[in-house]
Design a protein around this motif. Structure first.
Motif: not given
Length: 133
Positions: A51-56, A105-108, A29-35
């Motif tokens: 686990l994820h490599a980013v904060e959730e 919400t993921l920081a990727a 959808t055009g996001s560069a930093q969030l999912c």
């Protein structure tokens, strides 16, 4: 550039038995930093330890969930969130009698997860990729 996303037109996908997922915001959808995605989990269902490599951030929108991060466990309900640090094993399950509606919400800009259970396929969500749920 402003981009409006109409969630009602986004399809729900069955990621596992008893769990429907709608990817609301991502690289697609055009996001560069969030999912950002939401899930509807039947009683007893949810996300196995992963686990994820980013904060959730997990936020309960309706229902009741048991969430675990590492060895800690908490029961949360609508209006509560849990912040999961990057690299920590975590998961959740619906402990109520109604459908659990939860937002993540993921920081990727894409979803990527490694699961503790080796029978659970690693999951990567990018548009048009093999391995997409």
């Amino acid at each position: 550039m402003m981009r409006v996303v109409e969630h009602a037109r986004q399809e729900r996908e069955e990621w596992r038995l008893g769990v429907l997922t709608r990817m609301r915001v991502s690289v697609l959808t055009g996001s560069a930093q969030l999912c950002v995605f939401e899930q509807w989990c039947d009683p007893g269902c949810g996300a196995p330890t992963h686990l994820h490599a980013v904060e959730e951030v997990l936020t309960v929108l309706a229902g009741h969930a048991e969430v675990w991060v590492g060895k800690e466990r908490a029961s949360i309900t609508a209006g509560q969130s849990v912040i999961v640090p990057a690299g920590y094993q975590h998961g959740f399950r619906n402990t109520g009698e109604a459908v659990l509606h939860i937002e993540a919400t993921l920081a990727a800009p894409m979803f990527e997860a490694a699961f503790e259970d080796l029978h659970e396929a690693g999951r990567r969500w990018l548009p048009g990729e093999i391995g997409q749920p």
